[in-house]
Design an enzyme around this catalytic site. Structure first.
Site, PDB file in Angstrom:
ATOM      1  CG  MET A   1      -2.007  -1.032   1.217  1.00  0.00           C
ATOM      2  SD  MET A   1      -3.237  -0.696  -0.038  1.00  0.00           S
ATOM      3  CE  MET A   1      -4.471  -1.932   0.378  1.00  0.00           C
ATOM      4  CB  CYS A   2       0.605   4.366  -1.789  1.00  0.00           C
ATOM      5  SG  CYS A   2       0.776   3.361  -3.282  1.00  0.00           S
ATOM      6  CD  GLN A   3       2.360   5.711   5.197  1.00  0.00           C
ATOM      7  OE1 GLN A   3       2.364   6.845   5.679  1.00  0.00           O
ATOM      8  NE2 GLN A   3       2.629   4.650   5.938  1.00  0.00           N
TER       9      GLN A   3
END
Length: 256
Positions: free
Chosen positions: A1-3
């Site tokens: 996942m990204c932020q």
């Protein structure tokens, strides 16, 4: 996942403090090392920087940390690739024009088998599910309104559209046209508002404390939206699942 990282401010503000801590998550204190980007609105203009290198080691990110740009709306992203190769065209944020305005979008989450029908005006350049979702949202907003509507009208339209994307997976995102910043949470997102009386804040990912009372005037105010809290001594508020918020002049705005 990204932020994700977003700032919506009452007055032009630099993101150097938040961006410095955020960049450490791009390959140093976390594993989001597959590219990064940041967008600064300046009036109707837009400064957009993207890189497929990790943010913690990027010379461009280092430059921006030492040469802060001021803006009322800022969106940043560090990427952990899940759908789409590690390429420059897949780095967030993405930008499109609609109604004579720049729109910027960054996404965290996975949309499985998401292939919406897109018309000629909005087409992805890269191969991410995120850019496809952005193109579809822009397309549907354009179909729903003949011209630039109010922030309230846009918020209501987004609320109607999002369930059609959400059924394919998670869509945490930040979206701005320079007037407001929309933030949607599927799984995890937090925010706080820094305003008078200002206090000190200490980053979680780097040893840096700032006394905002020394840097700000009483009329300054900034809403900071982030996937995971950036500071250890401020009160962050978690979004509810599937909650959409819109921020204007550094405050969340209630839309019935």
């Amino acid at each position: 996942m990204c932020q994700l990282l977003g700032l919506n401010c009452a007055t032009p503000t630099d993101a150097s403090f938040s961006f410095t801590g955020f960049c450490q998550r791009g390959g140093a204190t976390d594993h989001h090392a597959d590219g990064w980007g940041i967008a600064f609105f300046e009036g109707r203009g837009l400064r957009l920087f993207v890189d497929h290198q990790c943010a913690a080691e990027s010379r461009m990110a280092e430059f921006l940390r030492s040469y802060p740009l001021k803006s009322r709306n800022i969106i940043a992203h560090v990427r952990k690739a899940t759908i789409g190769d590690v390429r420059l065209e897949n780095a967030h944020p993405f930008s499109r024009e609609l109604w004579g305005r720049h729109w910027v979008f960054a996404h965290n989450g996975d949309l499985k088998d998401y292939q919406p029908r897109l018309h000629s005006q909005f087409q992805p350049v890269g191969t991410t599910d995120s850019e496809r979702a952005f193109c579809w949202l822009m397309q549907e907003l354009a179909k729903s309104h003949a011209g630039l509507p109010s922030v309230e009208e846009l918020t209501l339209t987004l609320r109607e559209l999002l369930p059609q994307v959400r059924r394919f997976g998670s869509i945490n995102f930040l979206l701005s046209n320079g007037d407001a910043l929309w933030a949607h949470c599927s799984t995890k997102l937090h925010y706080l508002v820094r305003q008078h009386p200002f206090t000190q804040a200490t980053l979680m990912d780097q040893d840096w404390t700032v006394n905002f009372a020394e840097l700000n005037q009483p009329g300054d105010r900034a809403a900071v939206i982030v996937t995971t809290p950036l500071t250890r001594n401020e009160q962050w508020t978690a979004f509810e699942p599937d909650e959409l918020k819109v921020f204007v002049d550094g405050l969340p705005v209630e839309v019935a």
